[in-house]
Design a protein around this motif. Structure first.
Motif, mmCIF file in Angstrom:
data_model
loop_
_atom_site.group_PDB
_atom_site.id
_atom_site.type_symbol
_atom_site.label_atom_id
_atom_site.label_comp_id
_atom_site.label_asym_id
_atom_site.label_seq_id
_atom_site.Cartn_x
_atom_site.Cartn_y
_atom_site.Cartn_z
ATOM 1 N N VAL A 188 -9.417 2.305 5.857
ATOM 2 C CA VAL A 188 -9.067 3.552 6.532
ATOM 3 C C VAL A 188 -7.819 3.389 7.387
ATOM 4 O O VAL A 188 -6.815 4.095 7.206
ATOM 5 N N LEU A 189 -7.844 2.457 8.344
ATOM 6 C CA LEU A 189 -6.712 2.312 9.258
ATOM 7 C C LEU A 189 -5.478 1.726 8.572
ATOM 8 O O LEU A 189 -4.371 2.265 8.745
ATOM 9 N N PRO A 190 -5.601 0.639 7.781
ATOM 10 C CA PRO A 190 -4.403 0.172 7.060
ATOM 11 C C PRO A 190 -3.823 1.231 6.126
ATOM 12 O O PRO A 190 -2.600 1.326 5.980
ATOM 13 N N GLY A 191 -4.690 2.034 5.512
ATOM 14 C CA GLY A 191 -4.203 3.090 4.624
ATOM 15 C C GLY A 191 -3.407 4.139 5.374
ATOM 16 O O GLY A 191 -2.350 4.592 4.910
ATOM 17 N N PHE A 204 -4.935 10.444 -0.789
ATOM 18 C CA PHE A 204 -5.592 9.803 0.347
ATOM 19 C C PHE A 204 -6.713 8.863 -0.081
ATOM 20 O O PHE A 204 -7.224 8.112 0.747
ATOM 21 N N ALA A 205 -7.116 8.886 -1.336
ATOM 22 C CA ALA A 205 -8.100 7.919 -1.829
ATOM 23 C C ALA A 205 -7.472 6.544 -2.055
ATOM 24 O O ALA A 205 -8.187 5.576 -2.329
ATOM 25 N N HIS A 206 -6.152 6.471 -1.931
ATOM 26 C CA HIS A 206 -5.449 5.212 -2.194
ATOM 27 C C HIS A 206 -5.923 4.104 -1.259
ATOM 28 O O HIS A 206 -6.041 2.945 -1.667
ATOM 29 N N SER A 207 -6.208 4.446 0.001
ATOM 30 C CA SER A 207 -6.639 3.426 0.959
ATOM 31 C C SER A 207 -7.998 2.847 0.581
ATOM 32 O O SER A 207 -8.293 1.682 0.908
ATOM 33 N N ASP A 208 -8.817 3.615 -0.116
ATOM 34 C CA ASP A 208 -10.123 3.107 -0.518
ATOM 35 C C ASP A 208 -10.053 2.297 -1.811
ATOM 36 O O ASP A 208 -10.901 1.444 -2.061
ATOM 37 N N VAL A 209 -9.030 2.546 -2.617
ATOM 38 C CA VAL A 209 -8.755 1.651 -3.744
ATOM 39 C C VAL A 209 -8.371 0.275 -3.203
ATOM 40 O O VAL A 209 -8.752 -0.771 -3.766
ATOM 41 N N PHE A 210 -7.635 0.257 -2.107
ATOM 42 C CA PHE A 210 -7.316 -0.981 -1.382
ATOM 43 C C PHE A 210 -8.596 -1.739 -1.025
ATOM 44 O O PHE A 210 -8.698 -2.957 -1.227
ATOM 45 N N MET A 211 -9.600 -1.014 -0.517
ATOM 46 C CA MET A 211 -10.886 -1.628 -0.168
ATOM 47 C C MET A 211 -11.588 -2.175 -1.399
ATOM 48 O O MET A 211 -12.125 -3.296 -1.389
ATOM 49 N N ILE A 241 0.840 -1.203 0.000
ATOM 50 C CA ILE A 241 0.000 0.000 0.000
ATOM 51 C C ILE A 241 0.871 1.248 0.000
ATOM 52 O O ILE A 241 0.599 2.223 -0.705
ATOM 53 N N ALA A 242 1.948 1.226 0.788
ATOM 54 C CA ALA A 242 2.831 2.387 0.887
ATOM 55 C C ALA A 242 3.487 2.707 -0.447
ATOM 56 O O ALA A 242 3.757 3.874 -0.752
ATOM 57 N N LEU A 243 3.740 1.691 -1.265
ATOM 58 C CA LEU A 243 4.363 1.935 -2.573
ATOM 59 C C LEU A 243 3.467 2.810 -3.448
ATOM 60 O O LEU A 243 3.959 3.645 -4.207
ATOM 61 N N GLY A 244 2.147 2.618 -3.365
ATOM 62 C CA GLY A 244 1.241 3.456 -4.141
ATOM 63 C C GLY A 244 1.317 4.912 -3.706
ATOM 64 O O GLY A 244 1.355 5.826 -4.539
ATOM 65 N N TYR A 245 1.352 5.141 -2.384
ATOM 66 C CA TYR A 245 1.499 6.511 -1.881
ATOM 67 C C TYR A 245 2.792 7.139 -2.393
ATOM 68 O O TYR A 245 2.818 8.270 -2.868
ATOM 69 N N SER A 276 -2.343 1.795 -7.956
ATOM 70 C CA SER A 276 -3.651 1.246 -7.605
ATOM 71 C C SER A 276 -3.665 -0.274 -7.714
ATOM 72 O O SER A 276 -4.325 -0.958 -6.917
ATOM 73 N N ALA A 277 -2.945 -0.818 -8.695
ATOM 74 C CA ALA A 277 -2.857 -2.277 -8.814
ATOM 75 C C ALA A 277 -2.157 -2.877 -7.592
ATOM 76 O O ALA A 277 -2.569 -3.928 -7.078
ATOM 77 N N LEU A 278 -1.115 -2.207 -7.105
ATOM 78 C CA LEU A 278 -0.426 -2.685 -5.902
ATOM 79 C C LEU A 278 -1.349 -2.600 -4.686
ATOM 80 O O LEU A 278 -1.327 -3.482 -3.817
ATOM 81 N N ALA A 279 -2.166 -1.537 -4.605
ATOM 82 C CA ALA A 279 -3.121 -1.423 -3.502
ATOM 83 C C ALA A 279 -4.139 -2.564 -3.549
ATOM 84 O O ALA A 279 -4.521 -3.112 -2.509
ATOM 85 N N ALA A 280 -4.591 -2.928 -4.752
ATOM 86 C CA ALA A 280 -5.534 -4.040 -4.891
ATOM 87 C C ALA A 280 -4.919 -5.344 -4.420
ATOM 88 O O ALA A 280 -5.557 -6.140 -3.721
ATOM 89 N N ALA A 281 -3.648 -5.563 -4.792
ATOM 90 C CA ALA A 281 -2.956 -6.769 -4.317
ATOM 91 C C ALA A 281 -2.867 -6.763 -2.800
ATOM 92 O O ALA A 281 -3.084 -7.792 -2.142
ATOM 93 N N GLY A 282 -2.578 -5.585 -2.227
ATOM 94 C CA GLY A 282 -2.553 -5.485 -0.770
ATOM 95 C C GLY A 282 -3.903 -5.790 -0.151
ATOM 96 O O GLY A 282 -3.985 -6.433 0.903
ATOM 97 N N GLY A 283 -4.992 -5.344 -0.800
ATOM 98 C CA GLY A 283 -6.327 -5.622 -0.289
ATOM 99 C C GLY A 283 -6.648 -7.111 -0.278
ATOM 100 O O GLY A 283 -7.207 -7.631 0.691
#
Length: 297
Positions: free
Chosen positions: A224-227, A37-44, A21-25, A201-208
């Motif tokens: 929210v919290l993991p993001g 900050f929408a990155h954490s919701d892409v994770f969701m 997730i941090a890599l996307g940020y 965003s693809a990395l965030a999805a993998a993290g999700g």
């Protein structure tokens, strides 16, 4: 020693998810100099896409698990491009506060759309990969932990190859250093930025997906919290620095796991993550691997 190794393994598994997730940020910050900050919701969204794909593929199979993983990454890559195109592109050159408020607005929009379409009730995540547990030297090793660590390592190597061994990666580094000069030599800034959002965003999805495998309950507010913790990890390692984001994620995951394993300190595990952010900002604002730069006025 056995308990130490057990907690270390658990921490590496959690830290690997934070690192993705941090890599996307850090990638978006490296190119555009703002925090998405929408990155954490892409994770969701990635976790929910994996949930729906997982209902239509055989569970406990490698090919079914990797199909859900690839599908979630593809959908979230497209979502990242759409977010950049509709929300952020027109704000280039605007004051940082405008972009920050927009990012928070996109985050809230995704959360509320998630509650509208998916419902607010937590859902059990399917067991996509074969689930086994075996003992090595007294340490319990879950197959899901091995999947998390293996997929993270593979994605990190793929990211390193893309950034340092491909033309688009060279263009990303050029835009990060000097967007105007990159544009003058023929680099399409819009394409590079869209690709950066897609990749992050693809990395965030993998993290999700990986997070849901180890904590198998998903809901529209799960990111929210993991993001926030992944953002702490990115700052800890050095925002804008890819190896730093990976290092920060691992360190944060290990520290949080050891604190959670302590009977006296387990209730403070979330507070310690943000205390680490404050300490880093006070004593080393550039992060562990970040470089201090002088901004010209």
């Amino acid at each position: 020693m056995t308990e130490f190794l057990q907690q270390l393994l658990n921490g590496i598994s959690l830290g690997a998810i934070f690192a993705l997730i941090a890599l996307g940020y850090t990638m978006v910050y490296g190119v555009l100099r703002f925090i998405n900050f929408a990155h954490s919701d892409v994770f969701m969204v990635g976790a929910f896409v994996g949930y729906y794909i997982g209902r239509h593929v055989p569970e406990h199979t490698l090919w079914g698990g990797f199909l859900a993983l690839a599908g979630a990454m593809a959908v979230c890559a497209l979502l990242g491009v759409i977010i950049e195109r509709l929300a952020y592109r027109r704000l280039r050159g605007s004051p940082t506060l405008n972009v920050l408020i927009t990012a928070i607005g996109v985050s809230l929009l995704l959360e509320n759309l998630g509650q509208f379409f998916f419902g607010a009730t937590p859902r059990p995540f399917p067991e996509l990969f074969p689930v086994t547990t075996f003992i090595v030297g007294g340490v319990y090793v879950s197959s899901n932990q091995l999947v998390v660590i293996g997929v993270t390592l593979g994605l990190l190597l793929a990211l390193e190859f893309i950034v340092h061994r491909t033309k688009i990666g060279t263009a990303m580094r050029a835009v990060s250093l000097n967007p105007k000069a990159a544009s003058l030599v023929g680099i399409n800034i819009d394409v590079v930025i869209s690709f950066t959002f897609a990749l992050g965003s693809a990395l965030a999805a993998a993290g999700g997906i990986l997070y849901a495998l180890n904590y198998p309950s998903i809901d529209p507010l799960m990111g929210v919290l993991p993001g926030l913790k992944a953002f702490v990890a990115a700052v800890l390692g050095g925002i804008g620095n890819i190896p730093g984001a990976a290092l920060g994620g691992l360190l944060l995951g290990i520290v949080e796991t050891f604190v959670n394993g302590s009977a006296d300190w387990s209730s403070y595990k979330d507070a310690i993550a943000f205390a680490a952010l404050i300490i880093i900002l006070l004593f080393r604002p550039a992060g562990l691997l970040g470089r201090f730069t002088t901004e010209k006025v």
